[in-house]
Scaffold this motif. Structure first.
Motif, mmCIF file in Angstrom:
data_model
loop_
_atom_site.group_PDB
_atom_site.id
_atom_site.type_symbol
_atom_site.label_atom_id
_atom_site.label_comp_id
_atom_site.label_asym_id
_atom_site.label_seq_id
_atom_site.Cartn_x
_atom_site.Cartn_y
_atom_site.Cartn_z
ATOM 1 N N LEU A 168 0.821 -1.206 0.000
ATOM 2 C CA LEU A 168 0.000 0.000 0.000
ATOM 3 C C LEU A 168 0.858 1.262 0.000
ATOM 4 O O LEU A 168 0.529 2.258 -0.662
ATOM 5 N N GLN A 169 1.974 1.228 0.720
ATOM 6 C CA GLN A 169 2.878 2.377 0.705
ATOM 7 C C GLN A 169 3.478 2.575 -0.683
ATOM 8 O O GLN A 169 3.691 3.714 -1.122
ATOM 9 N N GLN A 171 1.900 2.074 -3.304
ATOM 10 C CA GLN A 171 0.819 2.704 -4.073
ATOM 11 C C GLN A 171 0.536 4.132 -3.599
ATOM 12 O O GLN A 171 -0.448 4.738 -4.023
ATOM 13 N N ASP A 172 1.380 4.664 -2.686
ATOM 14 C CA ASP A 172 1.239 6.013 -2.132
ATOM 15 C C ASP A 172 0.063 6.142 -1.170
ATOM 16 O O ASP A 172 -0.490 7.243 -0.991
ATOM 17 N N ALA A 173 -0.339 5.051 -0.545
ATOM 18 C CA ALA A 173 -1.378 5.124 0.482
ATOM 19 C C ALA A 173 -0.818 5.827 1.723
ATOM 20 O O ALA A 173 0.373 5.716 2.037
ATOM 21 N N GLN A 174 -1.700 6.530 2.433
ATOM 22 C CA GLN A 174 -1.299 7.284 3.615
ATOM 23 C C GLN A 174 -2.132 6.845 4.814
ATOM 24 O O GLN A 174 -3.162 6.183 4.676
ATOM 25 N N LEU A 176 -1.854 4.708 7.285
ATOM 26 C CA LEU A 176 -2.118 3.288 7.492
ATOM 27 C C LEU A 176 -2.345 3.021 8.974
ATOM 28 O O LEU A 176 -1.564 3.472 9.822
ATOM 29 N N PHE A 191 -6.623 2.891 5.461
ATOM 30 C CA PHE A 191 -5.672 3.798 4.812
ATOM 31 C C PHE A 191 -6.452 4.830 4.013
ATOM 32 O O PHE A 191 -7.673 4.723 3.837
ATOM 33 N N THR A 192 -5.739 5.829 3.557
ATOM 34 C CA THR A 192 -6.310 6.779 2.600
ATOM 35 C C THR A 192 -5.448 6.759 1.352
ATOM 36 O O THR A 192 -4.226 6.692 1.428
ATOM 37 N N LEU A 193 -6.112 6.828 0.207
ATOM 38 C CA LEU A 193 -5.420 6.817 -1.077
ATOM 39 C C LEU A 193 -6.112 7.829 -1.978
ATOM 40 O O LEU A 193 -7.323 7.729 -2.199
#
Length: 558
Positions: A168-169, A171-174, A176, A191-193
């Motif tokens: 996920l990181q 994929q630039d997810a924040q 977590l 997470f937020t994406l």
């Protein structure tokens, strides 16, 4: 209200999280409260119902901070914003019952009053606490999962969380944030994406649940510490395609069990047959193995453990035995290992990472095989008798995100995480090999001047077709040779002992030649191809699994 909270507000949220933990044994996420307005409002709404002085003081300060930050046209009220109808709907479907304040709230409210539910969680659940039985429905506060992983606890305990976070990181997810589910082996990664909330569901109830949940549409990826059975393949084929094919079956890691005894024990090696007799209670004294006249104390993992499932399959069931009721059972491998280190009469089995101050025994699969110690290398080559593969299974029609995650798990980066999780990665290692008594002269010559790589290519009975791991190991080998220019490859073919000796030697050569053709087609030349037939078995030829391990092509570099 903006999500960019100022420093005083952040400090108050952290103070609130600490107060909830120390006073009520309630765990809330201060970081998620900062990032997620819906989650923050829901938590504050429910905590306000506890009516506890210290808690109310912090909530009052937060109310003042929010009023100060809010625009004049949007006044903030503790009872207005924290009790919006939509959030009240969320609360009705909340994740867990408030743990620490259950006893107080029940005593303070009339008997007919319902108990408030919270979006907070308690990691140490008291005996009186209850969990909402119904599965929470999807709401704005709990988004539809991006995908759902169900199955093996061995994969799901440490490896899957590490892989999910890294993926996920990437994929630039924040933001977590792990959330505990209703059972200890159920978690959700929020997470937020692209400024939108998301989640991944992780349930690790055991390998068999991977295929059951895939069948009923509860899972998108199956995790297993064993290979899917032919019956499971046929059951799932109409809905998900053939999960035994390389596009759907992903060997994500290797694992091995170590059989341990106290360091003062003189025993060095043991067969799986003798292990089965010991752990079934049939052999109960060390003197029966040439040791002291002392009783054998058995230590074993509990029934919920994937470690026990593997031991049962590779040792007990293989020899028609069951675990003795006299065995002391442990939920923790660390606790089991510590107990053996304190008991000179003890014997147990644990994962490779937990050997600690004990002595690991060399294991032979039968009378005609050489005892082999458990090391990262012998597990990588799968020569060690108690090694196993760990799998991810994805349907043919899985989403692109699911396929990307499976691809990430078997990539070089994913395999580095496998090592960090205490399992054995498939990244290639180089090992010095020493001459063996009674080995062919040419084999010992290679041992003196060459090194062996940590992969074997294996084949089905009477077949020259590589298994799924072998097909992916070809690409790993190509990358290794491209990074090690000047090294030369030697392939050594071996067979099982079924059939005529000459025929087995011929079949071993054909398999080694088949690997050579695959490498040559990818631009990797092979210096020499050797056939040693049924010589130097690493496993017992009396079992299907043993014969499968003996049908191998070893890879050496000069």
């Amino acid at each position: 209200m903006t999500n960019d909270l100022q420093d005083p507000t952040k400090a108050l949220l952290q103070q609130l999280a600490q107060l909830c933990k120390t006073q009520f044994d309630i765990t809330i996420s201060a970081s998620k409260m900062q990032a997620d307005v819906a989650y923050r409002n829901l938590v504050l709404q429910e905590l306000s119902q506890l009516q506890q002085p210290d808690l109310d003081a912090v909530l009052q300060q937060l109310q003042q901070e929010f009023q100060r930050m809010a625009p004049a046209a949007e006044p903030v009220s503790r009872h207005a914003n924290w009790r919006q109808p939509v959030l009240a709907g969320v609360a009705a479907l909340a994740i867990l019952t408030i743990m620490g304040g259950v006893w107080w709230f029940n005593s303070a409210q009339p008997s007919a009053a319902p108990m408030p539910q919270a979006a907070v969680q308690n990691t140490a659940m008291p005996a009186t606490a209850t969990v909402v039985a119904d599965e929470p429905k999807q709401t704005e506060a709990e988004p539809e999962p991006l995908f759902r992983l169900h199955g093996s606890n061995t994969v799901g305990e440490k490896l899957a969380p590490a892989l999910l976070q890294a993926f996920l990181q990437q994929q630039d997810a924040q933001a977590l944030d792990w959330q505990q589910g209703q059972a200890a082996v159920e978690r959700r990664l929020d997470f937020t994406l692209a400024n939108r909330p998301g989640a991944v569901q992780l349930h690790a109830h055991g390998s068999s649940t991977a295929f059951k949940d895939l069948a009923v549409g509860k899972a998108d990826i199956g995790m297993a510490s064993r290979r899917i059975t032919p019956a499971e393949v046929e059951k799932l084929k109409p809905q998900h395609g053939d999960l035994s094919k390389i596009g759907n079956e992903h060997i994500v890691a290797l694992d091995g069990l170590a059989v341990i005894v106290n360091q003062n024990n003189t025993l060095k090696a043991i067969s799986t047959e003798m292990l089965a007799k010991i752990f079934s209670g049939e052999v109960s004294r060390w003197s029966q193995l040439g040791g002291a006249e002392q009783p054998i104390t058995l230590y074993a993992r509990d029934d919920q453990s994937g470690t026990f499932d593997t031991f049962k399959a590779l040792v007990l069931a293989k020899h028609g035995k069951t675990l003795s009721p006299q065995a002391q059972r442990f939920e923790s491998s660390s606790a089991l290992s510590a107990r053996v280190s304190e008991d000179e009469n003890g014997i147990g089995f644990i994962g490779l990472n937990y050997i600690s101050f004990n002595k690991a025994l060399a294991i032979s699969a039968g009378a005609d095989s050489t005892p082999i110690y458990p090391t990262r290398f012998t597990i990588s080559t799968e020569d060690y008798a108690l090694s196993r593969r760990l799998y991810l299974y994805t349907p043919t029609a899985a989403s692109q995100t699911v396929k990307d995650f499976a691809r990430f798990a078997i990539s070089d980066e994913g395999q580095q995480l496998v090592d960090q999780a205490g399992l054995i990665s498939q990244n290639i290692r180089v090992e010095q090999v020493y001459p063996i008594n009674d080995a062919p002269a040419s084999y010992n010559q290679y041992a003196q001047k060459g090194q062996r790589l940590s992969l074997n290519f294996r084949f089905s009975y009477g077949d020259n077709e590589l298994d799924n791991k072998g097909k992916r190991d070809l690409q790993r080998l190509v990358h290794f040779m491209e990074s090690n220019a000047g090294r030369r490859l030697v392939l050594m073919g071996f067979s099982d002992a079924v059939g005529a000796v000459a025929k087995n030697a011929e079949l071993a050569l054909k398999r080694a030649k088949a690997v050579e053709r695959e490498l040559t087609a990818r631009g990797i030349p092979v210096m020499a191809v050797e056939s040693y037939g049924e010589m130097l078995p690493v496993a017992n030829n009396d079992t299907d699994s043993g014969r499968e391990r003996n049908r191998r092509v070893e890879v050496w570099v000069i």
